[in-house]
Design a protein around this motif. Structure first.
Motif, PDB file in Angstrom:
ATOM      1  N   ILE A  80      37.358  50.895  56.400  1.00 57.50           N
ATOM      2  CA  ILE A  80      36.073  51.661  56.632  1.00 57.50           C
ATOM      3  C   ILE A  80      35.727  52.137  55.245  1.00 57.50           C
ATOM      4  O   ILE A  80      36.667  52.196  54.152  1.00 57.50           O
ATOM      5  N   TRP A  81      34.242  51.950  54.946  1.00 59.05           N
ATOM      6  CA  TRP A  81      33.998  52.457  53.427  1.00 59.05           C
ATOM      7  C   TRP A  81      34.837  51.541  52.425  1.00 59.05           C
ATOM      8  O   TRP A  81      35.098  51.745  51.538  1.00 59.05           O
ATOM      9  N   ALA A  82      34.829  50.096  52.735  1.00 60.92           N
ATOM     10  CA  ALA A  82      35.601  49.153  51.906  1.00 60.92           C
ATOM     11  C   ALA A  82      34.730  48.966  50.916  1.00 60.92           C
ATOM     12  O   ALA A  82      33.680  48.835  50.666  1.00 60.92           O
ATOM     13  N   SER A  83      35.825  48.679  49.720  1.00 59.16           N
ATOM     14  CA  SER A  83      35.125  48.342  48.264  1.00 59.16           C
ATOM     15  C   SER A  83      36.190  47.168  48.062  1.00 59.16           C
ATOM     16  O   SER A  83      37.293  47.381  47.827  1.00 59.16           O
ATOM     17  N   GLU A  84      35.646  46.056  47.391  1.00 60.14           N
ATOM     18  CA  GLU A  84      36.309  44.949  47.023  1.00 60.14           C
ATOM     19  C   GLU A  84      37.322  45.014  45.590  1.00 60.14           C
ATOM     20  O   GLU A  84      36.746  45.804  44.723  1.00 60.14           O
ATOM     21  N   PRO A  85      38.530  44.800  45.823  1.00 54.67           N
ATOM     22  CA  PRO A  85      39.201  44.844  44.458  1.00 54.67           C
ATOM     23  C   PRO A  85      39.023  44.045  43.531  1.00 54.67           C
ATOM     24  O   PRO A  85      38.115  43.053  43.806  1.00 54.67           O
ATOM     25  N   GLU A  86      39.467  44.428  42.094  1.00 51.05           N
ATOM     26  CA  GLU A  86      39.046  43.379  41.100  1.00 51.05           C
ATOM     27  C   GLU A  86      40.304  42.656  40.655  1.00 51.05           C
ATOM     28  O   GLU A  86      41.479  43.180  40.650  1.00 51.05           O
ATOM     29  N   ARG A  87      40.022  41.424  39.995  1.00 51.08           N
ATOM     30  CA  ARG A  87      41.059  40.674  39.624  1.00 51.08           C
ATOM     31  C   ARG A  87      41.737  41.454  38.497  1.00 51.08           C
ATOM     32  O   ARG A  87      41.028  42.328  37.581  1.00 51.08           O
ATOM     33  N   GLY A  88      43.156  41.464  38.566  1.00 55.66           N
ATOM     34  CA  GLY A  88      43.711  42.091  37.703  1.00 55.66           C
ATOM     35  C   GLY A  88      44.369  43.541  37.968  1.00 55.66           C
ATOM     36  O   GLY A  88      45.037  44.128  37.062  1.00 55.66           O
ATOM     37  N   ASP A  89      43.749  44.163  38.920  1.00 54.13           N
ATOM     38  CA  ASP A  89      44.139  45.574  39.506  1.00 54.13           C
ATOM     39  C   ASP A  89      45.525  45.388  39.798  1.00 54.13           C
ATOM     40  O   ASP A  89      46.059  44.517  40.432  1.00 54.13           O
ATOM     41  N   VAL A  90      46.277  46.482  39.438  1.00 50.99           N
ATOM     42  CA  VAL A  90      47.808  46.726  40.042  1.00 50.99           C
ATOM     43  C   VAL A  90      47.412  47.660  41.350  1.00 50.99           C
ATOM     44  O   VAL A  90      47.237  48.768  41.053  1.00 50.99           O
ATOM     45  N   LEU A  91      48.257  47.160  42.350  1.00 51.84           N
ATOM     46  CA  LEU A  91      47.826  47.766  43.632  1.00 51.84           C
ATOM     47  C   LEU A  91      49.185  47.947  44.492  1.00 51.84           C
ATOM     48  O   LEU A  91      49.731  47.143  44.446  1.00 51.84           O
ATOM     49  N   VAL A  92      48.936  48.651  45.399  1.00 48.59           N
ATOM     50  CA  VAL A  92      50.043  48.734  46.380  1.00 48.59           C
ATOM     51  C   VAL A  92      49.498  48.513  47.838  1.00 48.59           C
ATOM     52  O   VAL A  92      48.261  48.541  48.159  1.00 48.59           O
ATOM     53  N   PHE A  93      50.318  47.505  48.381  1.00 47.24           N
ATOM     54  CA  PHE A  93      49.808  47.095  49.858  1.00 47.24           C
ATOM     55  C   PHE A  93      50.983  46.713  50.680  1.00 47.24           C
ATOM     56  O   PHE A  93      52.217  47.083  50.281  1.00 47.24           O
ATOM     57  N   ARG A  94      50.868  46.538  51.746  1.00 47.64           N
ATOM     58  CA  ARG A  94      51.924  46.371  52.966  1.00 47.64           C
ATOM     59  C   ARG A  94      52.372  44.833  52.862  1.00 47.64           C
ATOM     60  O   ARG A  94      51.352  44.043  53.028  1.00 47.64           O
ATOM     61  N   LYS A  95      53.374  44.426  52.767  1.00 47.95           N
ATOM     62  CA  LYS A  95      53.779  43.007  52.895  1.00 47.95           C
ATOM     63  C   LYS A  95      53.250  42.610  54.268  1.00 47.95           C
ATOM     64  O   LYS A  95      53.619  43.255  55.550  1.00 47.95           O
ATOM     65  N   PRO A  96      52.681  41.394  54.336  1.00 45.67           N
ATOM     66  CA  PRO A  96      52.035  41.001  55.512  1.00 45.67           C
ATOM     67  C   PRO A  96      53.388  40.891  56.584  1.00 45.67           C
ATOM     68  O   PRO A  96      53.229  40.985  58.008  1.00 45.67           O
ATOM     69  N   SER A  97      54.418  40.229  56.311  1.00 45.53           N
ATOM     70  CA  SER A  97      55.440  40.131  57.462  1.00 45.53           C
ATOM     71  C   SER A  97      56.260  40.993  57.611  1.00 45.53           C
ATOM     72  O   SER A  97      57.177  41.144  58.593  1.00 45.53           O
ATOM     73  N   GLU A  98      56.198  42.182  57.040  1.00 43.78           N
ATOM     74  CA  GLU A  98      57.016  43.513  57.033  1.00 43.78           C
ATOM     75  C   GLU A  98      55.988  44.630  56.840  1.00 43.78           C
ATOM     76  O   GLU A  98      56.042  45.200  55.646  1.00 43.78           O
ATOM     77  N   THR A  99      55.093  45.263  57.749  1.00 36.48           N
ATOM     78  CA  THR A  99      54.058  46.045  57.412  1.00 36.48           C
ATOM     79  C   THR A  99      54.471  47.481  57.255  1.00 36.48           C
ATOM     80  O   THR A  99      53.731  48.375  56.993  1.00 36.48           O
ATOM     81  N   ASP A 100      55.998  47.629  57.441  1.00 37.98           N
ATOM     82  CA  ASP A 100      56.640  48.980  57.097  1.00 37.98           C
ATOM     83  C   ASP A 100      56.837  48.994  55.734  1.00 37.98           C
ATOM     84  O   ASP A 100      57.467  50.204  55.256  1.00 37.98           O
ATOM     85  N   VAL A 101      56.933  47.942  54.836  1.00 42.18           N
ATOM     86  CA  VAL A 101      57.364  47.794  53.749  1.00 42.18           C
ATOM     87  C   VAL A 101      56.060  47.914  52.719  1.00 42.18           C
ATOM     88  O   VAL A 101      55.074  47.003  52.678  1.00 42.18           O
TER      89      VAL A 101
END
Length: 242
Positions: A80-101
């Motif tokens: 919700i209220w989505a905004s596209e990231p930019e190339r080069g951003d350092v970001l935190v995400f959930r690993k697709p195969s382990e979504t608790d990591v």
């Protein structure tokens, strides 16, 4: 008099409980909607981020997903209220195969991009990303690692490490699917990222953008305050992440 004192004590205790609940609620709102701290447990983002760095991540940068919420309840899909990231951003995400990591990497490939490593050089859509030697990074054990300044097509520039010739220096060409992103660590020979088990990262899995190093300590002494005078890396406090 005793009854009045008891009532006052009871009222004071009740007010304290309300204040604690309000503080907890405020902290949850801040953590969910505004900022979340993360610690850096590995060297995969060296030299940009070091083990023992503590970073602030802005939760609003890309909008909100179920992974923005504590315990990740399955209340809604997508963002919700989505905004596209930019190339080069350092970001935190959930690993697709382990979504608790939680993982922290740099965004290299956008949807539709072709990404490949050839002899340690990053190629995006068939074009080599410029990189220039920039001295050496000295690891904790005193080993000097060649350091390069890489500049992405949108002008974002940062330092990477290239320790040795490894399998990660030569990859197949990855084609980033729609709605997904390709992540890489700045420590190119020591990073589990989209070249390996992480794979392509769905937009829904993005948690936020890493913006600021607010605390840094050499080693695992964060809770051993008596070690701080010799272990704190004061020059990294309150530095912006590029």
């Amino acid at each position: 008099m005793v009854e009045r004192a008891a009532k006052k004590s009871s009222a004071g205790f009740g007010e304290m409980i309300v204040a604690i609940l309000q503080a907890v609620a405020l902290a949850l709102v801040i953590r969910t909607l505004l900022f979340q701290p993360f610690s850096i447990p590995s060297g995969s983002m060296m030299p940009t981020l070091l083990v023992g760095d503590y970073v602030l991540v802005t939760k609003w940068s890309y909008g909100y997903t179920k992974y923005s919420l504590p315990l990740s309840p399955n209340l809604f899909e997508g963002r919700i209220w989505a905004s596209e990231p930019e190339r080069g951003d350092v970001l935190v995400f959930r690993k697709p195969s382990e979504t608790d990591v939680d993982f922290i990497k740099r965004l290299i490939g956008l949807p539709g991009d072709r990404v490949q490593m050839r002899d340690g050089v990053l190629y995006i859509n068939g074009t080599a990303v410029p990189r220039e030697p920039e001295g050496f990074f000295v690891e904790g054990n005193g080993v000097q690692v060649p350091q390069y300044r890489e500049t992405l097509p949108n002008g974002v520039t940062y330092l990477t490490l290239d320790k040795a010739n490894t399998m990660a220096d030569n990859t197949r060409e990855f084609v980033v699917p729609a709605g997904h992103y390709f992540m890489m660590g700045d420590n190119r020979d020591n990073s589990d990222d989209s070249r390996g088990s992480v794979g392509y990262v769905p937009f829904e899995n993005l948690i936020g953008k890493a913006q600021l190093i607010f605390f840094s300590i050499d080693g695992d002494w964060a809770l051993k305050f008596w070690k701080w005078p010799e272990e704190l890396r004061l020059n990294r406090f309150f530095t912006w992440i590029r």
